[in-house]
Enzyme design. Structure first.
Site, short mmCIF file in Angstrom:
data_model
loop_
_atom_site.label_atom_id
_atom_site.label_comp_id
_atom_site.label_asym_id
_atom_site.label_seq_id
_atom_site.Cartn_x
_atom_site.Cartn_y
_atom_site.Cartn_z
N ASP A 14 0.79 -1.24 0.00
CA ASP A 14 0.00 0.00 0.00
C ASP A 14 0.82 1.29 0.00
O ASP A 14 0.52 2.23 0.75
CB ASP A 14 -0.95 0.02 1.21
N ASP A 56 -4.58 -0.74 -1.60
CA ASP A 56 -5.88 -0.56 -0.98
C ASP A 56 -6.74 0.05 -2.09
O ASP A 56 -6.34 1.06 -2.69
CB ASP A 56 -5.70 0.41 0.20
N HIS A 58 -10.56 0.83 -2.71
CA HIS A 58 -11.93 0.82 -2.18
C HIS A 58 -12.94 1.46 -3.12
O HIS A 58 -12.64 2.47 -3.77
CB HIS A 58 -11.98 1.59 -0.85
N SER A 64 -15.34 0.87 5.59
CA SER A 64 -14.33 1.41 6.51
C SER A 64 -14.36 2.93 6.57
O SER A 64 -13.70 3.52 7.43
CB SER A 64 -12.93 0.95 6.06
N HIS A 75 -10.40 7.03 1.61
CA HIS A 75 -9.02 6.91 1.15
C HIS A 75 -8.95 5.84 0.07
O HIS A 75 -9.76 4.91 0.06
CB HIS A 75 -8.08 6.56 2.32
N LYS A 100 -7.03 -4.92 -2.97
CA LYS A 100 -7.77 -5.49 -1.83
C LYS A 100 -8.75 -4.46 -1.28
O LYS A 100 -8.59 -3.26 -1.51
CB LYS A 100 -6.81 -5.95 -0.73
N GLU A 107 -13.83 -5.47 4.72
CA GLU A 107 -12.51 -4.87 4.92
C GLU A 107 -11.47 -5.92 4.59
O GLU A 107 -11.71 -7.13 4.72
CB GLU A 107 -12.36 -4.39 6.37
N ALA A 135 0.45 0.38 6.28
CA ALA A 135 0.96 0.97 7.49
C ALA A 135 1.29 -0.15 8.49
O ALA A 135 0.58 -1.14 8.56
CB ALA A 135 -0.11 1.90 8.10
N CYS A 139 -2.18 -2.68 7.70
CA CYS A 139 -2.04 -3.63 6.58
C CYS A 139 -0.73 -4.40 6.61
O CYS A 139 -0.70 -5.57 6.24
CB CYS A 139 -2.26 -2.90 5.26
C1 VGL Z 1 -4.72 0.77 5.78
C2 VGL Z 1 -6.16 1.86 7.19
C3 VGL Z 1 -7.20 1.69 6.27
C4 VGL Z 1 -3.33 0.30 5.52
C5 VGL Z 1 -5.73 0.59 4.86
O1 VGL Z 1 -2.94 0.17 4.33
O2 VGL Z 1 -2.59 0.05 6.49
N1 VGL Z 1 -4.94 1.39 6.94
N2 VGL Z 1 -6.97 1.06 5.12
ZN ZN Z 2 -8.38 1.07 3.54
#
Ligand code: VGL
Ligand code: ZN
Length: 193
Positions: A14, A56, A58, A64, A75, A100, A107, A135, A139
């Site tokens: 990500d 990520d 979405h 989420s 995001h 994903k 989620e 992060a 993830c």
């Molecule tokens: C993530 C919060 C929401 C990540 C993804 O990539 O860590 N964190 N969606």
């Molecule tokens: Zn996300």
């Protein structure tokens, strides 16, 4: 030193605009890992390792997002600039891109969730998995935990990940949890010349 092998998998988690400074869910200093991540990707590429980039990805009504009952600002909405890979990220021609969190009702923090990644690794004989990216406390953590569940020897590169830290010690706790589950937390200097 750890030398990358063709039977190693590198998961680049990500590294997208929205998770970097200026994005809607910016990880503090998230962009500062990109140089070291790029060097790791190039090493893995030279060795013929299996390189996977997760995104990520979405829909705009993802569960989420706060407006749909979740905890996050919108995001990485599919096809928007925020969902793009960070422009500094090195994209290997041999890399595999996996999306994903693409369904409104589910989620998916882990790169293994709904992506077919375990099958891809099985087909290529992967037995060690290295995780870098964003992060640490979401993830990266869930990807590493899934890799351990699937019984890969799992490494997280501590200076090639960065966390959101909703609570200040979330990233430390995530790395400790990975260690408790049998994962190895290493530094990039163990991979790079
Ligand atoms: C993530 C919060 C929401 C990540 C993804 O990539 O860590 N964190 N969606
Ligand atoms: Zn996300």
């Amino acid at each position: 030193m750890i030398d990358f092998q063709p039977t190693d998998g590198l998961i680049v988690v990500d590294i997208q605009r929205d998770f970097c400074p200026g994005g809607t869910l910016a990880v503090p200093q998230g962009d500062e890992i990109i140089d070291v991540v790029n060097r790791i990707i190039k090493k893995a590429e030279e060795a013929g390792s299996v390189i996977v980039y997760t995104r990520d990805w979405h829909p705009e009504n993802h569960l989420s997002f706060k407006a749909y009952g979740g905890i996050w600002p919108p995001h990485c909405v599919q096809w928007t600039p925020g969902a793009e890979f960070h422009p500094q990220l090195y994209l290997s021609e041999k890399g595999i891109i996996l999306d994903k969190g693409t369904h409104p009702e589910f989620e998916a923090y882990s790169g293994f969730q709904g992506t077919g990644l375990h099958q891809i690794f099985k087909d290529r004989g992967v037995n060690r998995v290295f995780v870098v990216g964003l992060a640490t406390d979401y993830c990266v953590k869930e990807t590493a935990v899934d890799a351990l569940r699937y019984r890969y020897e799992t490494f997280v590169v501590a200076d090639a990940v960065k966390g959101v830290n909703v609570n200040p010690d979330d990233s430390q706790k995530a790395l400790q949890h990975i260690k408790d589950m049998g994962g190895k937390v290493i530094l990039s200097q163990e991979l790079l010349p």
